[in-house]
Design an enzyme around this catalytic site. Structure first.
Site, PDB file in Angstrom:
ATOM      1  N   ASP A 162       0.830  -1.196   0.000  1.00 15.75           N
ATOM      2  CA  ASP A 162       0.000   0.000   0.000  1.00 15.75           C
ATOM      3  C   ASP A 162       0.871   1.255   0.000  1.00 15.75           C
ATOM      4  O   ASP A 162       2.101   1.198   0.132  1.00 15.75           O
ATOM      5  CB  ASP A 162      -1.002  -0.015   1.155  1.00 15.75           C
ATOM      6  CG  ASP A 162      -0.347  -0.002   2.525  1.00 15.75           C
ATOM      7  OD1 ASP A 162       0.679   0.675   2.687  1.00 15.75           O
ATOM      8  OD2 ASP A 162      -0.867  -0.661   3.444  1.00 15.75           O
ATOM      9  N   LYS A 163       0.240   2.404  -0.178  1.00 16.93           N
ATOM     10  CA  LYS A 163       0.960   3.665  -0.356  1.00 16.93           C
ATOM     11  C   LYS A 163       1.925   3.937   0.784  1.00 16.93           C
ATOM     12  O   LYS A 163       3.047   4.432   0.570  1.00 16.93           O
ATOM     13  CB  LYS A 163      -0.046   4.820  -0.493  1.00 16.93           C
ATOM     14  CG  LYS A 163       0.597   6.179  -0.700  1.00 16.93           C
ATOM     15  CD  LYS A 163      -0.450   7.290  -0.759  1.00 16.93           C
ATOM     16  CE  LYS A 163       0.219   8.660  -0.869  1.00 16.93           C
ATOM     17  NZ  LYS A 163      -0.758   9.758  -0.865  1.00 16.93           N
TER      18      LYS A 163
END
Length: 243
Positions: A111-112
């Site tokens: 994820d980011k």
């Protein structure tokens, strides 16, 4: 002896399996009339096509067989794992600008807010074996937490908890080092659920401050600089995804 008929899949899937582009992109090209089979324009992405057909052409150019590409990237924090982001955020493909690698896809995702080892390939079958929850390699993470978990909590993470209708657990969890107010943990997963580590630790009221994937199977991130990538050796690629 009777020969077995060639394996057939939908044309869009064949283009994806051959490492030409994503299945979505292939369907778009087919719909635009850019793909032919034995000289005939095919507009149905599900048109049955032999996987190893040498009669496919795109924009009039015969489909060449591409050598498999297997890469590892040290993903920086703040990049999203997608080819294009509808919100205009930077993606992991920024790290490959100018490399002229052709179509490659991430194997799994981070994820980011997460960073570390992320694989890419143009070989969907290789990628699928790595992502297989039964046969795929373990993933190892170093996690900075805003608390110092007790041994009982680490054991409970391995036993697992129910969160959001799912049973979340770690294959192993151990303390690496501690500071005055936080600690670094090593957590190993043998499956990949969405934001699994963050949700698992949240069940114990522990917040993740940093999350770094440091290994997939025996492949370690090592000293690869952040934002940089390298090709895997044939031996590394084979060890991650045995036939």
């Amino acid at each position: 002896m009777n020969r077995r008929p060639p394996t057939k899949h939908g044309l869009a899937r064949v283009l994806s399996k051959r490492g030409v582009c994503s299945r979505t992109q292939a369907a778009q090209w087919i719909g635009e009339g850019r793909v032919t089979l034995s000289g005939r324009t095919i507009r149905d992405p599900e048109f049955p096509t032999p996987v190893d057909s040498d009669a496919i052409a795109i924009d009039g150019k015969p489909l060449a067989k591409r050598a498999p590409i297997h890469l590892m990237l040290n993903k920086p924090r703040g990049l999203v794992t997608t080819t294009a982001d509808e919100r205009g955020r930077d993606t992991v493909y920024r790290c490959f600008e100018g490399a002229d690698l052709g179509w490659i896809a991430p194997v799994g995702r981070l994820d980011k807010a997460s960073e570390g080892l992320l694989l890419f390939s143009n070989d969907p079958e290789w990628a699928a074996r790595i992502a297989d929850p039964q046969r795929g390699p373990d993933k190892t993470y170093h996690v900075q937490a805003n608390a110092m978990p007790e041994p009982a909590q680490l054991s409970a993470m391995i036993a697992g908890v129910d969160a959001g209708g799912e049973h979340l657990s770690a294959k192993s969890a151990r303390l690496l080092r501690t500071g005055e107010k936080n600690a670094w943990l090593e957590i190993v997963l043998d499956e990949g659920r969405n934001r699994q580590i963050r949700r698992l630790l949240a069940a114990f009221d522990i917040e993740v401050l940093r999350l770094v994937r440091v290994a997939i199977g025996d492949l370690a991130l090592g000293e690869l600089p952040k934002g940089q990538w390298r090709r895997l050796t044939a031996e590394e690629a084979a060890s991650l995804s045995p036939l």
